[in-house]
Design an enzyme around this catalytic site. Structure first.
Site, PDB file in Angstrom:
ATOM      1  N   THR A   1      70.039  28.065 -41.875  1.00  0.00           N
ATOM      2  CA  THR A   1      69.888  27.031 -42.114  1.00  0.00           C
ATOM      3  C   THR A   1      70.360  25.840 -41.722  1.00  0.00           C
ATOM      4  OG1 THR A   1      70.674  27.049 -44.018  1.00  0.00           O
ATOM      5  CG2 THR A   1      68.551  28.465 -44.736  1.00  0.00           C
TER       6      THR A   1
ATOM      7  N   GLY B   1      78.483  33.235 -39.451  1.00  0.00           N
ATOM      8  CA  GLY B   1      77.533  33.100 -38.763  1.00  0.00           C
ATOM      9  C   GLY B   1      77.143  34.738 -38.554  1.00  0.00           C
TER      10      GLY B   1
ATOM     11  N   ASP C   1      84.033  23.114 -39.443  1.00  0.00           N
ATOM     12  CA  ASP C   1      84.804  23.449 -38.426  1.00  0.00           C
ATOM     13  C   ASP C   1      85.506  22.116 -38.270  1.00  0.00           C
ATOM     14  OD1 ASP C   1      83.789  26.229 -38.318  1.00  0.00           O
ATOM     15  OD2 ASP C   1      82.326  25.675 -36.034  1.00  0.00           O
TER      16      ASP C   1
ATOM     17  N   MET D   1      78.356  30.629 -48.804  1.00  0.00           N
ATOM     18  CA  MET D   1      80.218  30.445 -49.649  1.00  0.00           C
ATOM     19  C   MET D   1      81.277  30.973 -48.712  1.00  0.00           C
ATOM     20  SD  MET D   1      78.474  33.261 -52.464  1.00  0.00           S
ATOM     21  CE  MET D   1      77.419  32.729 -53.744  1.00  0.00           C
TER      22      MET D   1
END
Length: 221
Positions: free
Chosen positions: A80, A70, A91, A30
């Site tokens: 995962t 992270g 990114d 999210m």
């Protein structure tokens, strides 16, 4: 470089935020998606309109979520496979939006700056290739660690240069962009060199299904 050495100092700020979001039921994915959407919107809306300082400030805040998601994943015992792919994809989207928006800015507001426009396009291409080299090498079992200009350096130099240019500081954008362009080209070459000199660089890969082995006069018997 900063992605390797900069995590520990930032953890003092990032970990409490990550812990609080996790307690609210927010997932790392999210955070990744929300941060990317905001960064892309701010870039494509504010930079072409010429609002460079506020664009740099807001985008800087949103891309910081890359450290938050992270950290949240590590607090959960690890991320995962899908989360890693999503993070890398987002990114690329946010980086691409920033430099694509800067390209539009030059076309609309400073069309005489052809050299800087070329520098931005070079950064845009090399940033994608830099990430691709690492991903493709690691898919082949070759670990690629570090590089002169990774995402943190690219964002810090790029956003600081954009923001200060927006405040009217002369030459800073040109210096920042040409430094990024040169560093980005170097990083592509650096990562290719790391891959080429790796222990298993000469390892064989399976031929595509149905491919015929190349034959020479010597091996025809």
């Amino acid at each position: 470089m900063l992605s390797v050495h900069g995590r520990k100092p930032a953890a003092v700020v990032i970990e409490p935020i990550a812990r609080r979001l996790s307690s609210w039921g927010v997932t790392p994915n999210m955070v990744t998606i929300a941060g990317t959407v905001l960064a892309v919107v701010f870039a494509l809306w504010l930079i072409p309109a010429g609002h460079l300082f506020i664009a740099a400030a807001l985008i800087g805040l949103t891309v910081a979520t890359d450290m938050v998601d992270g950290t949240m994943a590590r607090m959960r015992g690890g991320g995962t496979n899908f989360g890693a792919v999503l993070d890398a994809t987002c990114d690329r989207l946010s980086d691409g939006a920033i430099f694509a928006a800067l390209t539009v800015y030059f076309v609309l507001h400073e069309p005489h700056e052809v050299g800087l426009l070329c520098a931005v396009l070079l950064i845009l291409v090399c940033s994608q290739v830099t990430s691709y080299v690492k991903a493709r090498a690691e898919a082949s079992g070759i670990k690629v660690i570090g590089g002169l200009i990774e995402r943190p350096e690219r964002l810090i130099i790029g956003l600081v240069s954009i923001g200060l240019h927006g405040l009217g500081l002369p030459y800073i954008l040109a210096i920042g962009l040409w430094a990024l362009a040169a560093g980005s080209v170097y990083t592509v070459i650096e990562r290719l060199w790391i891959t080429a000199t790796a222990e298993n660089a000469a390892g064989k890969i399976a031929a595509p299904t149905g491919a015929r082995e190349f034959s020479t006069p010597e091996n025809k018997g």
